[in-house]
Structure formats: C-alpha cells, structure tokens
Scaffold this active site. Structure first.
Site, mmCIF file in Angstrom:
data_model
loop_
_atom_site.group_PDB
_atom_site.id
_atom_site.type_symbol
_atom_site.label_atom_id
_atom_site.label_comp_id
_atom_site.label_asym_id
_atom_site.label_seq_id
_atom_site.Cartn_x
_atom_site.Cartn_y
_atom_site.Cartn_z
ATOM 1 N N GLY A 144 41.255 -9.540 -3.749
ATOM 2 C CA GLY A 144 40.273 -10.066 -4.786
ATOM 3 C C GLY A 144 39.262 -8.843 -4.967
ATOM 4 O O GLY A 144 39.293 -7.902 -4.129
ATOM 5 N N CYS A 145 38.392 -8.886 -6.020
ATOM 6 C CA CYS A 145 37.492 -7.908 -6.193
ATOM 7 C C CYS A 145 36.517 -7.736 -5.028
ATOM 8 O O CYS A 145 36.425 -6.701 -4.735
ATOM 9 C CB CYS A 145 37.047 -8.053 -7.647
ATOM 10 S SG CYS A 145 36.040 -9.719 -7.827
ATOM 11 N N TYR A 146 36.073 -8.546 -4.549
ATOM 12 C CA TYR A 146 35.099 -8.641 -3.532
ATOM 13 C C TYR A 146 35.651 -8.106 -2.408
ATOM 14 O O TYR A 146 35.059 -7.237 -1.867
ATOM 15 C CB TYR A 146 34.190 -9.958 -3.260
ATOM 16 C CG TYR A 146 33.280 -10.334 -4.177
ATOM 17 C CD1 TYR A 146 32.278 -9.477 -4.621
ATOM 18 C CD2 TYR A 146 33.454 -11.697 -4.787
ATOM 19 C CE1 TYR A 146 31.117 -10.003 -5.430
ATOM 20 C CE2 TYR A 146 32.168 -12.089 -5.643
ATOM 21 C CZ TYR A 146 31.335 -11.210 -6.188
ATOM 22 O OH TYR A 146 30.406 -11.707 -6.853
ATOM 23 N N GLU A 152 30.656 -3.847 -9.509
ATOM 24 C CA GLU A 152 30.411 -4.716 -8.477
ATOM 25 C C GLU A 152 29.982 -3.801 -7.330
ATOM 26 O O GLU A 152 30.225 -2.785 -7.344
ATOM 27 C CB GLU A 152 31.932 -5.358 -7.840
ATOM 28 C CG GLU A 152 31.838 -6.339 -6.877
ATOM 29 C CD GLU A 152 33.104 -7.176 -6.888
ATOM 30 O OE1 GLU A 152 33.151 -8.219 -7.472
ATOM 31 O OE2 GLU A 152 33.922 -6.834 -6.168
ATOM 32 N N ALA A 192 36.284 -4.274 -2.509
ATOM 33 C CA ALA A 192 35.147 -3.301 -2.527
ATOM 34 C C ALA A 192 34.666 -3.416 -0.832
ATOM 35 O O ALA A 192 34.167 -2.348 -0.261
ATOM 36 C CB ALA A 192 33.843 -4.065 -3.296
#
Length: 350
Positions: free
Chosen positions: A153-155, A246, A158
């Site tokens: 996932g994107c979160y 993000e 990061a």
C-alpha cells in the site's frame, strides 16, 4: 535487453491505472495488449483519460474478453476482493503468466488477518503462500521469481522505506511508534465519494479510519518481520486537499542509536546504492513537492525535543512510488530489465 513482454492492465480506468500507463508506454520492453475496465468496455482509452490520447493503446475491454494465455504479465489495479478472484482464474488458465497486484489481496501473509481486516475470507490461501511482498528495495530476491508480486500500500511504502533499516539495525525501538500520515485525494480512488468532493475536501484536512485503517496490520507485519517480534503501531492517516503526494511523520523511541545523526547515517548506508531513495541533508525538510510525479522517496531524521526520541519523515508520490511506479520497478526486477527503466523522470516542480 529482454524481448518485449505482453502485458494486460486490469482496472485501467482508475488513477493508478492511468499512472501505470503514463509511465509504462515509454518502457521499451512493455507491450500493452489488453486494457480492462468493465464499466467503460468498448471505449478508447482517450475517452476516459484524454491526457493519454497520444499513446497508441488498445481500446478498453471487459476482463472476460482477455485471452490470458496470450499475456506474459498482468498488472492488477482492481479493488481488494475482486483482485484475488480474477488472479486465481488467470493463473489456472495460464500458469506461466506473472501477476503484479496493486490491490491489498496478497499483501498480508496470514489469511486470518486478511479476513479480519478486509471482511471476507481469502479465496486462495495456496496462492497467498507463493506471493512475494513487493517492497522492491527490501525483497528483490523473492520478487524475481514469485508468480504473484503484491505491491505494498502507499502508506506502508512510505513508512517501511523510512523505518525498516532502523528497525533491522536495532537503532530504534518498536515500542511506542506513532505514525502520522497524510495523503492526497487520489489515494481514495476515482469513485464518487462524498468526503472527496471538492466542497468537502477542498481547504480541509481531516483524519480518517482512526485506529482502524487496513494499512496498519500491513505496516506491523513488515516491521515485525524486521524486528523478529510482534509489533503494534499507532497509525493515523489524514486526507489532505491535493491531488497526489504522501508524507509520513514517525515519532520513535531510540534504541541503540544515540541521536538523529546516527539514524541518518544508518539510512544513508542502507540506501547508498538505491536509485530512488534519497536521504535528505541534515536540515532539509522532506516535502511531497520534492517527489511529485516521480518514483523517488525522500527521507530525513530529526532529534525530538523529548529526550530519547527521534522524528523520521518520509515523502513519496502515492500514485508512483506508492503504487504504479513501484509496480513497474517490480516488473523490471521480475523480467530482467534495468530497475530504473521507464522510471528515470525527475520530480515535477512546482
């Protein structure tokens, strides 16, 4: 250079699909032979995304119209739940076809954890065991050969890029991790939702899924793997009124490291040979504007005013390094292309 690889993209009418095509049409080894979007089947891609009108792309079709045995790789941009079902169908029809999944369906190694957080049993536990977690910089060996590559996932992308080297070195504690995360509105997808309407989201910053976001267990899974122990983190996402980008701010307790400078040195050493990860200068504040439109990640560490703690900040573009760009990076690893192929573009600014 390897031969052209025939590719299908499922869910081509979403934001992630659009960015994967924006990047992928410039890849010398990718040949998109099928694009699916069931609600737009029969339409040219230019009618859904006019900015792609100059690309020579096939018209959109239904998933059922694709002959899987003619495809070498499938990029899957469907929602969770839908992905796992069609992926099983593809692999049963064409075992040689590789899957690069951008949904959540194969990210969690424990199927019971998946069922708890995604509200339904996993339909293919046997394929789940064969999937590789697609955080490229930390799992290349598995990515090279796995039949399914589950892009994070994107979160989690990061967060994990910023914290895994520090956790692995014992430089920070896994206790009392507080992760504050903010994402642009594209992270919520292209579907119509009240909270992402301009009048609702514009000029307004809001948290969501407090204490219950599905990326929490994914973050805990990978940090726990690096630490060799179960981990629980405090993770709170926020919707910020911008289209993409993000930023995560992780408040951590020091372990073996004495200060932020030592943490920065560990990160710099871990990522010294990585083309897409940059550790910022001592006083540089990472910002989403510094990575916009690119596959880059920018990370820095600062001393907290609370003794024994530090603040780790990471910035990515949620649609590129957080999804489509990472998918292409994983494709490059899996099919033997130079890892930076089609991802060399520098960030857009302003």
């Amino acid at each position: 250079m390897p031969a052209k690889v025939k590719a299908a993209l499922l869910g081509a009418s979403g934001y992630t699909g659009a960015d994967l095509l924006r990047l992928g049409v410039l890849h010398p080894g990718l040949d998109f032979v099928a694009l699916t979007a069931n609600t737009h089947a029969g339409k040219p891609m230019s009618s859904v995304f006019p900015h792609l009108s100059s690309a020579k792309l096939p018209d959109l079709v239904t998933n059922e119209a694709v002959e899987w045995t003619d495809v070498d790789v499938v990029f899957c941009g469907l929602p969770h739940g839908a992905s796992q079902k069609i992926i099983v169908e593809i692999l049963e029809a064409s075992p040689k076809t590789r899957i690069i999944d951008m949904s959540a369906d194969y990210r969690l190694r424990d199927v019971e954890t998946y069922a708890k957080w995604y509200g339904a049993p996993h339909v293919s536990p046997e394929w789940q065991k064969k999937a590789a977690y697609g955080l490229t910089e930390h799992n290349r060996d598995a990515i090279r050969t796995a039949p399914i590559i589950a892009c994070p996932g994107c979160y989690p992308t990061a967060v994990l890029l910023a914290l895994l080297p520090l956790v692995g070195a014992g430089a920070i504690s896994t206790e009392d991790m507080i992760i504050d995360a903010k994402s642009g509105i594209t992270g919520a997808g292209r579907g119509l939702k009240q909270n992402t309407l301009f009048a609702e989201a514009g000029e307004s910053l809001s948290p969501y899924s407090i204490g219950s976001h599905r990326h929490g267990p994914e973050i805990e899974q990978e940090i726990g793997k690096a630490a060799g122990a179960e981990v629980v983190v405090n993770f709170t996402p926020h919707l910020i009124p911008m289209s993409r980008g993000e930023l995560i701010t992780a408040h951590v307790r020091l372990g073996s490291a004495r200060n932020a400078a030592e943490l920065r040195d560990i990160l710099a050493a871990a990522y010294a040979d990585e083309p897409f990860i940059r550790i910022a200068g001592r006083s540089e504040m990472p910002a989403t504007g510094h990575v916009r439109g690119s596959n880059h990640a920018l990370i820095n560490v600062f001393d907290d005013r609370i003794p024994g703690r530090a603040i780790v900040v990471g910035a990515i573009d949620n649609l590129v390094k957080g999804s489509a760009g990472q998918a292409i990076q994983n494709f490059n690893v899996a099919f033997g292309f130079a890892e930076t192929t089609a991802l060399e573009a520098l960030p857009l600014f302003p």
